[in-house]
Design a protein around this motif. Structure first.
Motif, PDB file in Angstrom:
ATOM      1  N   THR A 267       0.817  -1.208   0.000  1.00 47.15           N
ATOM      2  CA  THR A 267       0.000   0.000   0.000  1.00 47.15           C
ATOM      3  C   THR A 267       0.852   1.258   0.000  1.00 47.15           C
ATOM      4  N   GLY A 268       2.127   1.125   0.327  1.00 50.43           N
ATOM      5  CA  GLY A 268       2.993   2.288   0.389  1.00 50.43           C
ATOM      6  C   GLY A 268       2.675   3.223   1.536  1.00 50.43           C
ATOM      7  N   ARG A 269       2.102   2.674   2.606  1.00 49.38           N
ATOM      8  CA  ARG A 269       1.766   3.479   3.782  1.00 49.38           C
ATOM      9  C   ARG A 269       2.558   2.978   4.991  1.00 49.38           C
ATOM     10  N   THR A 270       2.517   3.760   6.048  1.00 49.77           N
ATOM     11  CA  THR A 270       3.151   3.363   7.298  1.00 49.77           C
ATOM     12  C   THR A 270       2.088   3.317   8.395  1.00 49.77           C
ATOM     13  N   PRO A 271       2.338   2.513   9.456  1.00 46.47           N
ATOM     14  CA  PRO A 271       3.538   1.717   9.732  1.00 46.47           C
ATOM     15  C   PRO A 271       3.427   0.298   9.184  1.00 46.47           C
ATOM     16  N   THR A 272       4.566  -0.392   9.246  1.00 46.53           N
ATOM     17  CA  THR A 272       4.637  -1.816   8.915  1.00 46.53           C
ATOM     18  C   THR A 272       5.452  -2.508   9.996  1.00 46.53           C
ATOM     19  N   LEU A 273       4.944  -3.617  10.488  1.00 44.07           N
ATOM     20  CA  LEU A 273       5.639  -4.392  11.516  1.00 44.07           C
ATOM     21  C   LEU A 273       6.188  -5.665  10.893  1.00 44.07           C
ATOM     22  N   VAL A 274       7.439  -5.976  11.214  1.00 42.45           N
ATOM     23  CA  VAL A 274       8.048  -7.235  10.783  1.00 42.45           C
ATOM     24  C   VAL A 274       8.476  -7.996  12.027  1.00 42.45           C
ATOM     25  N   ASP A 275       7.899  -9.177  12.208  1.00 42.91           N
ATOM     26  CA  ASP A 275       8.213 -10.037  13.346  1.00 42.91           C
ATOM     27  C   ASP A 275       8.682 -11.377  12.797  1.00 42.91           C
ATOM     28  N   GLY A 276       9.993 -11.506  12.637  1.00 43.59           N
ATOM     29  CA  GLY A 276      10.523 -12.727  12.033  1.00 43.59           C
ATOM     30  C   GLY A 276      10.079 -12.838  10.590  1.00 43.59           C
TER      31      GLY A 276
ATOM     32  N   THR B 124      -4.152  -0.607  13.190  1.00 48.28           N
ATOM     33  CA  THR B 124      -5.119  -1.239  14.093  1.00 48.28           C
ATOM     34  C   THR B 124      -4.798  -2.712  14.280  1.00 48.28           C
ATOM     35  N   ALA B 125      -4.486  -3.389  13.195  1.00 48.28           N
ATOM     36  CA  ALA B 125      -4.107  -4.802  13.282  1.00 48.28           C
ATOM     37  C   ALA B 125      -2.811  -4.959  14.079  1.00 48.28           C
ATOM     38  N   ILE B 126      -1.890  -4.034  13.904  1.00 49.92           N
ATOM     39  CA  ILE B 126      -0.613  -4.104  14.637  1.00 49.92           C
ATOM     40  C   ILE B 126      -0.848  -3.926  16.133  1.00 49.92           C
ATOM     41  N   LEU B 127      -1.726  -3.002  16.512  1.00 51.33           N
ATOM     42  CA  LEU B 127      -2.039  -2.828  17.934  1.00 51.33           C
ATOM     43  C   LEU B 127      -2.592  -4.114  18.532  1.00 51.33           C
ATOM     44  N   GLN B 128      -3.525  -4.738  17.834  1.00 51.77           N
ATOM     45  CA  GLN B 128      -4.106  -5.982  18.349  1.00 51.77           C
ATOM     46  C   GLN B 128      -3.052  -7.084  18.433  1.00 51.77           C
TER      47      GLN B 128
END
Length: 210
Positions: free
Chosen positions: A49-58, A66-70
């Protein structure tokens, strides 16, 4: 875990604040939105999507704040994400409201027109867009203020990730011209949430409190 983001963005800030609150270490990778860093091939490979944020876990990559918070709240046992269906549905309800109305129609447009445009030299605010967003802000703020007249926090009268979600845009209320003054219960709630040390620990320099 590594978080790619732009510090001044409420979506990045609330994720970093939650991680700080939960004592979850996050390696932070600055994505300079003002220089198009979110549109590079390397970043788009992580988040199309070219937006932030993005989380990388392994080997797991997750975008949408919202998904990252959950996800972060699920990594540990915390009252911020209670393990019962009704509480989680109620939290998600407020997060959906923020996505569809509070953020998309009110806080987001006001922040873009009155703050972001000035920050990145995109010209004067579109006064039609500002008027429309101000009307939406007042409509949604009345709902929020009425709820907070009866409750200390959004869900179960206890701090949850719903509060992180809904409060985050208000850190830019002054610069964005959000008309918060008439809403005393909203302002009192924001004072409680924003007083949490996790916000100042992760604060961008340009932040302005409501």
């Amino acid at each position: 875990m590594k978080l790619y983001g732009f510090p001044a963005s409420p979506n990045t800030w609330k994720v970093r604040a939650l991680a700080s609150y939960l004592k979850i270490p996050l390696e932070f990778e600055f994505v300079d939105l003002t220089k198009g860093a979110s549109q590079t091939p390397a970043y788009l490979a992580l988040n199309p999507t070219g937006r932030t944020p993005t989380l990388v876990d392994g080997d797991f990559t997750l975008w949408e704040s919202t998904a990252i918070l959950q996800y972060l709240a699920s990594k540990t046992s915390t009252p911020l994400w209670p393990n019962d269906a009704r509480s989680r549905a109620d939290i998600t309800r407020w997060q959906c409201w923020q996505l569809a109305h509070w953020g998309a129609q009110a806080c987001g447009p006001l922040t873009f027109e009155n703050l972001v445009k000035k920050f990145v030299n995109l010209g004067a605010p579109d006064q039609v867009a500002v008027a429309k967003a101000t009307e939406a802000f007042n409509k949604e703020a009345k709902v929020l203020d009425a709820h907070l007249s009866k409750h200390k926090y959004l869900v179960n009268d206890a701090l949850t990730i719903a509060d992180f979600t809904v409060a985050a845009p208000l850190f830019h209320a002054q610069g964005a011209g959000m008309p918060v003054a008439p809403y005393a219960h909203l302002r009192s709630w924001f004072e409680r949430v924003s007083a949490l040390p996790c916000w100042s620990e992760t604060a961008p320099q340009m932040a302005a409190a409501a």
